[in-house]
Design a protein around this motif. Structure first.
Motif, PDB file in Angstrom:
ATOM      1  N   UNK A  74     -53.419 119.059  93.576  1.00 19.67           N
ATOM      2  CA  UNK A  74     -54.766 118.645  93.952  1.00 19.67           C
ATOM      3  C   UNK A  74     -55.943 119.408  93.171  1.00 19.67           C
ATOM      4  N   UNK A  75     -55.721 120.750  93.033  1.00 17.24           N
ATOM      5  CA  UNK A  75     -56.673 121.793  92.212  1.00 17.24           C
ATOM      6  C   UNK A  75     -56.414 121.265  90.745  1.00 17.24           C
ATOM      7  N   UNK A  76     -55.449 121.007  90.183  1.00 12.38           N
ATOM      8  CA  UNK A  76     -55.285 120.680  88.905  1.00 12.38           C
ATOM      9  C   UNK A  76     -56.124 119.517  88.650  1.00 12.38           C
ATOM     10  N   UNK A  77     -55.823 118.146  89.403  1.00 10.60           N
ATOM     11  CA  UNK A  77     -56.732 117.226  89.135  1.00 10.60           C
ATOM     12  C   UNK A  77     -58.232 117.348  89.325  1.00 10.60           C
ATOM     13  N   UNK A  78     -58.355 118.358  90.236  1.00 12.92           N
ATOM     14  CA  UNK A  78     -59.936 118.673  90.324  1.00 12.92           C
ATOM     15  C   UNK A  78     -60.620 119.117  89.267  1.00 12.92           C
ATOM     16  N   UNK A  79     -59.848 120.148  88.731  1.00 13.30           N
ATOM     17  CA  UNK A  79     -60.247 120.893  87.367  1.00 13.30           C
ATOM     18  C   UNK A  79     -60.303 119.922  86.250  1.00 13.30           C
ATOM     19  N   UNK A  80     -59.308 118.831  86.005  1.00 12.20           N
ATOM     20  CA  UNK A  80     -59.435 117.776  85.076  1.00 12.20           C
ATOM     21  C   UNK A  80     -60.882 117.022  85.286  1.00 12.20           C
TER      22      UNK A  80
END
Length: 184
Positions: A98-104
């Motif tokens: 979820x954090x990777x998706x948010x960063x992208x």
């Protein structure tokens, strides 16, 4: 005893190493060795040029009196567009998705980056940042430079998030990337 001017690290430091992309001298830690492995893999196995890889990019957030710098190990571009971010962290991949998706979704000011990779150095997942679905498992699921050039024009680049939607993603990064081991 550590002096007041010396920085304390919670990771074992072996000395220094040279970044394979920039030539910059970096602290040699277990985590940095994995980051260097990822960069070399992208250059040597996947065929990307150094100018297609942006290392050590970050997003800074401040919520609930907590400042957090969220690291993105690599931003990968092809055909002049960022299309993939790679985030590393030890442990479970599912807890990092979820954090990777948010960063992208918030990193680029012109559009949302369509793909994100999370890896712990051994396992990896390629994620669609629109749906959150896992598109592939393992580092082999990263498209090589030739395939990326063909894929990028067909990827969906949504416009950047605005206001409350952007703030929501930034809050997610802040919460997920808070280094609890360093809080006093």
């Amino acid at each position: 005893m550590v002096s007041m001017t010396e920085k304390k690290y919670h990771h074992l430091v072996y000395g220094s190493l040279e970044d394979c992309l920039t030539g910059e001298e970096l602290l040699d830690t277990d985590d940095e060795r994995i980051r260097q492995f990822l960069s070399r893999m992208m250059l040597e196995e996947k065929g990307y040029l150094p100018e297609q890889l942006s290392p050590r990019v970050s997003v800074e957030t401040f919520f609930a009196n907590l400042f957090v710098r969220s690291s993105i190990e690599l931003v990968v571009s092809s055909a002049g567009r960022d299309f993939l971010i790679i985030r590393y962290g030890p442990g479970s991949l599912v807890s990092r998705e979820r954090a990777a998706i948010a960063a992208a979704r918030v990193l680029n000011d012109q559009y949302r980056i369509p793909l994100a990779m999370v890896t712990n150095g051994k396992e990896a997942e390629l994620l669609d940042t629109i749906t959150g679905k896992v598109l592939g498992d393992g580092l082999d699921s990263i498209p090589d430079a030739v395939l990326a050039e063909r894929l990028v024009p067909d990827l969906t680049y949504l416009p950047p998030l605005k206001n409350k939607q952007r703030e929501r993603e930034l809050r997610i990064l802040n919460a997920f990337d808070l280094e609890r081991c360093c809080l006093s």
